[in-house]
Design an enzyme around this catalytic site. Structure first.
Site, short mmCIF file in Angstrom:
data_model
loop_
_atom_site.label_atom_id
_atom_site.label_comp_id
_atom_site.label_asym_id
_atom_site.label_seq_id
_atom_site.Cartn_x
_atom_site.Cartn_y
_atom_site.Cartn_z
N HIS A 1 0.81 -1.21 0.00
CA HIS A 1 0.00 0.00 0.00
C HIS A 1 0.85 1.27 0.00
O HIS A 1 0.44 2.30 -0.54
CB HIS A 1 -0.93 0.00 1.23
CG HIS A 1 -2.08 -0.93 1.07
ND1 HIS A 1 -2.59 -1.66 2.12
CD2 HIS A 1 -2.82 -1.26 0.00
CE1 HIS A 1 -3.61 -2.39 1.68
NE2 HIS A 1 -3.76 -2.16 0.41
N CYS B 1 -1.85 -4.41 -17.26
CA CYS B 1 -2.58 -3.67 -16.23
C CYS B 1 -1.95 -3.81 -14.85
O CYS B 1 -2.56 -3.46 -13.84
CB CYS B 1 -4.04 -4.10 -16.19
SG CYS B 1 -4.28 -5.84 -15.76
#
Length: 566
Positions: free
Chosen positions: A196, A493
């Site tokens: 994160h 992606c």
């Protein structure tokens, strides 16, 4: 724009290396974040286990409320990350484990600390997405323990001047509060390339290096230069270097401000630049300068529920997003869940290694109704919008699986169906798979972990997960070549597409579109505009010939046109 030299070009200073996490270079004094609170040496006596259990539950609930409040003022990826942490603070399984500890005589703080520890071990052993959540659980633990011990919660320091934040690790709740005007860079001792901290640093535009050996030795006030493109930290850089950094930052801002419109190479080959989108405000996503969505994650509709969302509920959510991308492409990834992202309404049984088990498209073997209902909802929403809707299945391993998914999509009324290439087996048989689908999209994060045999959440082996690994690039090239022969689009992606230099290599390997976070698109667009497709292929050949990830990056950098950002 002339590219400045790498940080190691400045002599007479200490230099540390880590994982590039947020692009750009920031220079400023170190401000260290205090370590999380530690438990007392001696365990306190407990007279009332029920009272301690109640205290622990209240603390966890308060942490959840805090995270909800912080998420309330945010949008997009940042809000989704905090929402997920708030749910973890309220996880019934965590509450159960805490209750077990208090029942054995632990005080509230000890119980939370111990329960989170054993729960983390379970998540890490499971691998895959559960392991991703282990880091989040540590941050929930630290905040709850601080409340129970009546100590300050861990939070970023505010020295009163612009600074470089240095920490052992940073929670998403800390990252989203950083002001890029005050925090010139971030350096952490721990962390991996898909954590994160990386995602949010890129979204905020803060130069960052994670997993940095030597970060523990950086002291308050020491001036450092953080190069988020190279993954290096330079201690006490000289004034000449600092001046070059400032000039480059000014040039970069000017260049990116003018980098708009469709993605194209210097010889006018179209390379659509798309967005990776999850839970968040559809209007915010649609407002970005992009050519559509290359990855719409749909798991947020299914997680933390006892029953699956209805076709009607899904249709409404998809419709709202499709409407914001009218006339543009929207690529919907069907549910990527299973034993590694457990769903209460779709049990898959016990698995020794869920990362290699029933997940993604494989879930439809046990619960086919979930996929057919989702495809029906996507088709219904597509009919209400002018967006060019595509669907793709995750975790497809064989041509037979690819054909089966396309048949289901066609039956639902969806004319554009593809699959994700995340497994080496699918990449190696790309020549057989590509003719069966309308397109493929390469998920570099999972493809890296399965190719290199390293859990993508494992911070101890970040070099093996580097997307510049020649083995990973070779598989991407295998798919790209198969796509060109079959006349099928090949997108990327994964996080790799966010790196402007690596984006050029991916195009050289055959990628026909790139999907990334919104903050990365301007730099990638600029880099593409400096290079012909032929030059991109030359960069790819240079990277493939290198013996390791670091030398692959340097070889591509040496072959790139001056002015590449990153």
């Amino acid at each position: 724009m002339a590219r400045i030299d790498p940080l190691h070009a400045t002599a007479g200073t200490a230099r540390f290396s880590g994982i590039p996490a947020g692009p750009g270079i920031g220079v400023g004094p170190v401000a260290r974040m205090a370590a999380p609170p530690s438990l007392p040496v001696e365990r306190p006596a407990v007279d009332d286990p029920g009272h301690e259990a109640a205290r622990a539950r209240r603390a966890l609930e308060e942490v959840g409320d805090l995270l909800d409040r912080q998420a309330g003022g945010l949008e997009g990826e940042a809000a989704a990350v905090l929402d997920a942490q708030a749910l973890m603070a309220r996880d019934p399984e965590l509450a159960r484990r805490v209750g077990e500890r208090t029942g054995k005589g632990d005080s509230a703080a000890w119980a939370v600390h111990a329960a989170c520890g054993t729960y983390q071990e379970s998540l890490l052993a499971a691998g895959g997405r559960p392991a991703d959540r282990a880091e989040d659980l540590a941050h929930v633990r630290d905040r709850a323990v601080a409340l129970l011990l009546d100590r300050p919660m861990p939070e970023p320091p505010d020295p009163g001047v612009p600074h470089v934040l240095v920490a052992d690790d940073l929670a998403p709740a800390d990252m989203v509060r950083l002001d890029p005007r005050r925090v010139l860079g971030v350096v952490t001792r721990h962390g991996g390339p898909t954590g994160h901290t990386v995602i949010l640093a890129r979204a905020l535009g803060i130069p960052a290096v994670v997993g940095c050996e030597g970060a523990e030795g950086l002291v308050d006030g020491t001036r450092v230069a953080v190069d988020g493109d190279e993954g290096t930290v330079l201690v006490e850089p000289d004034e000449e270097f600092v001046d070059r950094v400032r000039r480059r930052a000014e040039d970069t801002r000017a260049l990116l401000a003018g980098s708009t419109g469709p993605g194209r190479t210097a010889d006018e080959v179209a390379i659509p630049l798309l967005l990776n989108v999850g839970e968040g405000d559809p209007r915010e996503a649609g407002a970005h300068d992009s050519e559509g969505v290359g990855l719409l994650r749909t798991e947020f509709l299914f997680l933390d529920r006892t029953e699956p969302p209805s076709i009607g509920e899904q249709t409404d959510v998809y419709t709202a997003l499709f409407e914001e991308f009218a006339g543009r492409v929207v690529t919907v990834r069907t549910l990527d869940a299973g034993s590694d992202t457990p769903l209460a309404f779709a049990p898959t049984g016990q698995e020794a290694n869920p990362a290699l088990g029933v997940r993604g498209f494989r879930t439809s073997r046990l619960h086919p109704e979930l996929l057919t209902a989702q495809l029906a909802a996507i088709a219904a929403a597509s009919g209400r919008s002018s967006a060019r809707v595509r669907v793709m299945a995750p975790m497809v391993s064989t041509p037979d699986e690819a054909a089966a998914f396309v048949a289901l999509a066609r039956e639902a009324g969806l004319s554009d169906a593809g699959v994700m290439i995340e497994v080496p087996g699918a990449a190696l048989l790309a020549d057989r798979l590509l003719p069966l689908v309308d397109f493929v999209s390469i998920g570099t994060n999972d493809l890296a972990q399965y190719t290199m045999g390293v859990d993508r959440t494992l911070g101890a082996l970040p070099d093996l997960l580097d997307p510049w690994q020649p083995a990973l690039l070779r598989l991407v090239g295998t798919v790209g070549e198969a796509g060109e022969r079959a006349g099928r689009p090949v997108g990327v992606c994964g996080e790799a597409a966010s790196d402007p230099l690596l984006a050029l290599v991916l195009v050289g390997l055959g990628a026909t579109s790139l999907s990334m976070s919104a903050s990365a698109s301007a730099a990638v667009r600029h880099a593409l505009g400096l290079h012909t497709r032929k030059r991109c292929r030359e960069l790819a050949e240079a990277a493939l010939a290198a013996p390791d990830a670091a030398q692959a990056r340097e070889a591509a950098r040496a072959a790139a046109e001056p002015g590449v950002l990153g």
